[in-house]
Design an enzyme around this catalytic site. Structure first.
Site, PDB file in Angstrom:
ATOM      1  N   SER A  57      42.473  26.928  58.262  1.00 43.49           N
ATOM      2  CA  SER A  57      42.735  27.190  56.846  1.00 43.49           C
ATOM      3  C   SER A  57      43.960  26.429  56.341  1.00 43.49           C
ATOM      4  CB  SER A  57      42.938  28.691  56.619  1.00 43.49           C
ATOM      5  OG  SER A  57      43.957  29.194  57.469  1.00 43.49           O
ATOM      6  N   GLY A  95      39.727  30.367  59.490  1.00 49.10           N
ATOM      7  CA  GLY A  95      39.347  31.203  60.612  1.00 49.10           C
ATOM      8  C   GLY A  95      38.890  30.459  61.846  1.00 49.10           C
ATOM      9  N   ASN A 123      44.715  29.817  65.104  1.00 47.20           N
ATOM     10  CA  ASN A 123      44.021  31.113  65.119  1.00 47.20           C
ATOM     11  C   ASN A 123      43.882  31.655  66.542  1.00 47.20           C
ATOM     12  OD1 ASN A 123      43.513  31.491  62.289  1.00 47.20           O
ATOM     13  ND2 ASN A 123      42.036  29.821  62.416  1.00 47.20           N
ATOM     14  N   ASP A 206      50.784  36.250  51.992  1.00 48.75           N
ATOM     15  CA  ASP A 206      50.475  36.632  53.370  1.00 48.75           C
ATOM     16  C   ASP A 206      51.519  36.128  54.358  1.00 48.75           C
ATOM     17  OD1 ASP A 206      49.948  33.912  53.571  1.00 48.75           O
ATOM     18  OD2 ASP A 206      47.792  34.136  53.779  1.00 48.75           O
ATOM     19  N   HIS A 209      50.112  31.147  54.893  1.00 51.02           N
ATOM     20  CA  HIS A 209      49.557  29.937  54.291  1.00 51.02           C
ATOM     21  C   HIS A 209      50.506  29.355  53.236  1.00 51.02           C
ATOM     22  CE1 HIS A 209      45.975  32.103  55.829  1.00 51.02           C
ATOM     23  NE2 HIS A 209      45.621  30.870  56.182  1.00 51.02           N
TER      24      HIS A 209
END
Length: 230
Positions: A57, A95, A123, A206, A209
């Site tokens: 991402s 993801g 991830n 978050d 990012h």
């Protein structure tokens, strides 16, 4: 009378030669000052090569208002500004794990790749997956890219985990990227999020990012190593 004619012919030849030399000088001046683009164009290959960004991402530009704000798109702008014969392909997927990337890469390799930028593994780290297995998966991806494109140029984008993952894990995770880069003779960015990770104003809510401003820094981090490959 013959002598006069001879002198006339010699004189005319000298005049013509002088005019010819003047025209040549004028043409050279035009080529070196007024029209340099023609010479430069010959140095640029006719074939446009693909620069494939393969990642998570972070590469996909998760959470941005416009995908043109993601760092691969910003790098495309740098390439265009320098009139380089490369086209950026953003193959980031939110993801994505190293195992999933290993199964996805073959489909992307249906098109020729001149430069391969690998941003994968973050991830895996966030999920606490085996560092050894992540390394094996990334090596498998690299092997497939090199097999399909023997002359490909490679760039590894390193990642790091927060301290709460434990000292042993974070150290081993960080080193897997440098080890793979060294083993495969890849250009190497030690930490993609350098200058962005842990800086609240450069990250979305978050805390993971990057914002559009953060993506600009990512682009600079990558460009420092990528520019030399183009």
């Amino acid at each position: 009378m013959l002598r006069i004619k001879t002198l006339a012919i010699v004189t005319l030849a000298c005049i013509l030669s002088a005019c010819s030399n003047a025209e040549k000088k004028e043409e050279v001046n035009k080529n070196t000052s007024g029209r340099p683009a023609r010479a430069a164009a010959k140095a640029i290959p006719d074939t446009i090569q693909n620069v494939l960004f393969f990642g998570t991402s972070l590469t996909a530009g998760y959470g941005l208002e416009d995908q043109a704000q993601a760092y691969p798109a910003l790098i495309q702008k740098k390439i265009e500004a320098l009139n380089l014969p490369y086209r950026v392909i953003n193959a980031g997927l939110s993801g994505e794990t190293s195992a999933a990337g290993k199964t996805r890469i073959d489909w992307l390799l249906k098109q020729p790749v001149g430069v391969f930028v690998l941003e994968l593994g973050a991830n895996d780290g966030l999920r606490g997956l085996s560092v050894k297995q992540t390394s094996m998966n990334l090596q498998a991806v690299i092997d497939r890219v090199k097999k399909k494109n023997p002359e490909v140029k490679l760039l590894m984008l390193g990642m790091q985990m927060p301290p709460n993952m434990g000292a042993k894990y974070t150290t081993e995770f960080k080193e897997l990227f440098s080890n793979l880069a060294s083993k495969n003779q890849m250009a190497y960015v030690p930490f993609l999020l350098e200058g962005v990770g842990g800086v609240p104003k450069l990250n979305q809510q978050d805390g993971i990012h990057p914002t559009a401003e953060g993506q600009k820094i990512l682009a600079e981090n990558v460009w420092k190593e990528l520019e030399g490959l183009l």
